[in-house]
Design an enzyme around this catalytic site. Structure first.
Site, PDB file in Angstrom:
ATOM      1  N   TYR A 153       0.768  -0.836   0.066  1.00  0.00           N
ATOM      2  CA  TYR A 153      -0.336   0.255  -0.309  1.00  0.00           C
ATOM      3  C   TYR A 153       1.025   1.401   0.098  1.00  0.00           C
ATOM      4  O   TYR A 153       1.957   1.926   0.652  1.00  0.00           O
ATOM      5  CB  TYR A 153      -0.420  -0.549   0.969  1.00  0.00           C
ATOM      6  CG  TYR A 153      -1.469   0.801   0.930  1.00  0.00           C
ATOM      7  CD1 TYR A 153      -2.804   1.803   0.378  1.00  0.00           C
ATOM      8  CD2 TYR A 153      -1.098   2.208   2.410  1.00  0.00           C
ATOM      9  CE1 TYR A 153      -3.728   2.266   0.516  1.00  0.00           C
ATOM     10  CE2 TYR A 153      -2.409   3.449   2.800  1.00  0.00           C
ATOM     11  CZ  TYR A 153      -3.126   3.679   1.941  1.00  0.00           C
ATOM     12  OH  TYR A 153      -3.845   4.639   2.017  1.00  0.00           O
TER      13      TYR A 153
ATOM     14  N   ASP B   4       8.957   2.886   0.092  1.00  0.00           N
ATOM     15  CA  ASP B   4       7.607   3.944   0.783  1.00  0.00           C
ATOM     16  C   ASP B   4       8.730   3.136   2.475  1.00  0.00           C
ATOM     17  O   ASP B   4       7.867   2.157   2.279  1.00  0.00           O
ATOM     18  CB  ASP B   4       6.586   3.100  -0.005  1.00  0.00           C
ATOM     19  CG  ASP B   4       5.666   3.666   0.631  1.00  0.00           C
ATOM     20  OD1 ASP B   4       6.146   4.399   1.683  1.00  0.00           O
ATOM     21  OD2 ASP B   4       4.455   3.309   0.616  1.00  0.00           O
TER      22      ASP B   4
ATOM     23  N   LYS C 146       4.473   8.937   9.300  1.00  0.00           N
ATOM     24  CA  LYS C 146       3.743   8.161   9.974  1.00  0.00           C
ATOM     25  C   LYS C 146       5.066   8.484  11.087  1.00  0.00           C
ATOM     26  O   LYS C 146       4.827   9.831  12.222  1.00  0.00           O
ATOM     27  CB  LYS C 146       4.438   6.243   9.649  1.00  0.00           C
ATOM     28  CG  LYS C 146       2.555   6.435   9.985  1.00  0.00           C
ATOM     29  CD  LYS C 146       2.531   4.749   9.023  1.00  0.00           C
ATOM     30  CE  LYS C 146       1.140   4.883   8.544  1.00  0.00           C
ATOM     31  NZ  LYS C 146       0.945   3.780   7.378  1.00  0.00           N
TER      32      LYS C 146
HETATM   33  C1  LIG Z   1       0.288   4.102   5.934  1.00  0.00           C
HETATM   34  C2  LIG Z   1       0.982   4.222   4.288  1.00  0.00           C
HETATM   35  C3  LIG Z   1       1.164   5.110   3.414  1.00  0.00           C
HETATM   36  C4  LIG Z   1      -0.028   6.305   3.264  1.00  0.00           C
HETATM   37  O1  LIG Z   1       0.429   7.105   5.041  1.00  0.00           O
HETATM   38  P1  LIG Z   1      -0.876   8.105   4.901  1.00  0.00           P
HETATM   39  O2  LIG Z   1      -0.580   9.357   6.014  1.00  0.00           O
HETATM   40  O3  LIG Z   1      -1.657   7.617   4.905  1.00  0.00           O
HETATM   41  O4  LIG Z   1      -1.366   9.028   3.572  1.00  0.00           O
HETATM   42  C5  LIG Z   1       1.749   5.030   2.603  1.00  0.00           C
HETATM   43  N1  LIG Z   1       2.355   4.202   2.199  1.00  0.00           N
HETATM   44  C6  LIG Z   1       2.788   3.155   3.736  1.00  0.00           C
HETATM   45  C7  LIG Z   1       3.205   1.977   3.091  1.00  0.00           C
HETATM   46  C8  LIG Z   1       1.864   2.917   4.595  1.00  0.00           C
HETATM   47  O5  LIG Z   1       1.707   2.437   5.619  1.00  0.00           O
END
Ligand SMILES: *Cc1c(COP(=O)(O)O)cnc(C)c1O
Length: 427
Positions: A142, A237, A265
């Site tokens: 994701y 990511d 995060k």
């Molecule tokens: C949480 C997450 C996102 C998206 O971040 P948001 O702050 O919720 O938009 C993107 N990539 C990864 C790997 C994530 O866990």
């Protein structure tokens, strides 16, 4: 009627599904969510006064636990000076220094307000820099909810890119190819077919959004090699893994250097932040230096940056990651023991302080093997843990996060709760 139930009834009349992010609605486990009144350390309290040992950690950011003094003070102090100016502030420079010092692959970094924004902006940079349209991602990974990322193309992806979401036009979905995680041969096949159109490969270097799945030895190195050979960029990511699996993220842990990195995060300390960055030359594509436009009214918000910096300062202390590893290992042992005694098939995947207990025999190495997990069993386990005062992610395909606020006593408590909950499953 409980206050949570009353609130949820009202919420469902006013907010889609009663929640502001879908997985909070408990659809993956059934039942109704409780409403949170407050959190402190490793615990949260719902509006009805029940307390839970929390392993959701706000889905990853809260590596220090809830309301850590240093973070609360940093936010309060920043708030007294004003909440936003739309002009540069000193702490943004300090944050850029902290990130570039911890991530040698990042020379220039841009702050945004979410992980979604970080990923979509990094991809825009990759497309701008290469002049190529296609993106490769991996099934079950994701990267936020931007249009062309809500794709998990079926097998053979190159010809069947089907959006996972309504509202995503097929031509946008067609720009995203998807391959199985940990499968370099599948990736090579995509590159053989369309290599000169591929701008970038984006990956969660430790997957967290199909449940925790570690990269097999050689997988990340292989991504580096294949992308380089075809003139495509490699995007890590690290929105979850950044400052989580090591201070320098998965790229430090596994020793593989991506071209672009997405963070989020943890660097917001529980407030909304994201960041993306890479080599100076690449990031010089970004406006106002270059032609790739990206902007944000609240980007680098003073409160969020203050919270993030306070968090990073705590994480920079000696032995923090050794402690997180030890606590994560304790939880893993507790779960594995509990499952063995209960005779329940359970595969625990863990990297440091992020962990998923899949209700199936292992190994779980990709989305297909993760999907073998018994989600009905997970749902019963989730509710069993909740009844025993432990809060987990309301879905099998998510991580549990151990924070520095979780004491050994907390983890023993969680292990006992898990042993009971697992034993009741096999009855
Ligand atoms: C949480 C997450 C996102 C998206 O971040 P948001 O702050 O919720 O938009 C993107 N990539 C990864 C790997 C994530 O866990």
């Amino acid at each position: 009627m409980s206050d949570s139930k009353r609130l949820f009834e009202t919420a469902t009349r006013l907010i889609p599904g009663g929640v502001n992010s879908p997985v909070r609605a408990f659809r993956g486990v059934g039942g109704e969510p409780f409403f949170v009144a407050r959190g402190e350390g490793a615990r949260i309290w719902d509006v009805d006064g029940r307390s839970y040992l929390d392993f959701l950690g706000s889905w990853g950011p809260l590596i220090l636990g809830h309301a850590p003094t240093a973070v609360v003070e940093a936010i309060s102090e920043a708030a007294r000076r004003g909440t936003s100016y739309g002009a540069p502030t000193p702490l943004e420079v300090e944050m850029a220094e902290a990130i570039t010092a911890a991530y040698p692959s990042i020379e220039l970094v841009r702050l945004v307000s979410s992980g979604t924004e970080a990923a979509m902006s990094a991809i825009r940079v990759a497309r701008g820099a290469t002049g190529r349209p296609l993106l490769v991602k991996f099934d079950g990974c994701y990267h936020g909810h931007a249009d062309s990322l809500l794709v998990k193309a079926g097998s053979g992806g190159a010809t069947f890119s089907i959006p996972d979401s309504g509202g995503v036009p097929a031509p946008l979905a067609a720009l995203t190819l998807s391959a199985p995680f940990n499968d370099l041969d599948a990736l090579r096949a995509l590159f053989r077919a369309r290599g000169d159109e591929i701008a970038a490969v984006i990956v969660e270097p430790v997957a967290g959004n199909m449940g925790v799945v570690a990269p097999l030895p050689g997988f990340l190195e292989g991504l580096r090699e294949i992308t380089r050979a075809h003139g495509a960029l490699l995007i890590f990511d690290e929105v979850i893994t950044g400052f989580r699996v090591a201070y320098g993220g998965a790229q430090a842990l596994y020793g593989v250097r991506p071209d672009l990195t997405c963070l989020g995060k943890i660097i917001g300390g529980g407030l909304p932040v994201g960041a993306y960055g890479g080599a100076r030359q690449l990031m010089s594509q970004v406006a106002p230096l270059g032609p790739v436009y990206q902007a944000g009214t609240l980007s680098g918000n003073p409160l969020a940056v203050a919270a993030g910096l306070a968090t990073l300062r705590e994480l920079g202390r000696h032995d923090v990651y050794a402690t997180l590893e030890a606590r994560g290992a304790m939880l893993e042992r507790g779960l594995t023991e509990g499952a063995r005694k209960a005779g329940v098939a359970l595969t625990v995947n863990r990297v440091g302080s992020m962990l998923t207990a899949f209700f199936c025999d292992g190994p779980v190495t990709d989305y297909t093997s993760a999907k073998r997990a018994d989600t009905a069993r997970y749902a019963r386990y989730f509710h069993g843990m909740r009844e025993r005062g432990v809060f987990l992610a309301p879905s099998q395909f998510e991580a549990a996060f151990v924070s520095l606020a979780h004491t050994e006593a907390d983890l023993e408590h969680a292990a006992r709760a898990a042993a009971d909950a697992l034993a009741s499953l096999s009855r």
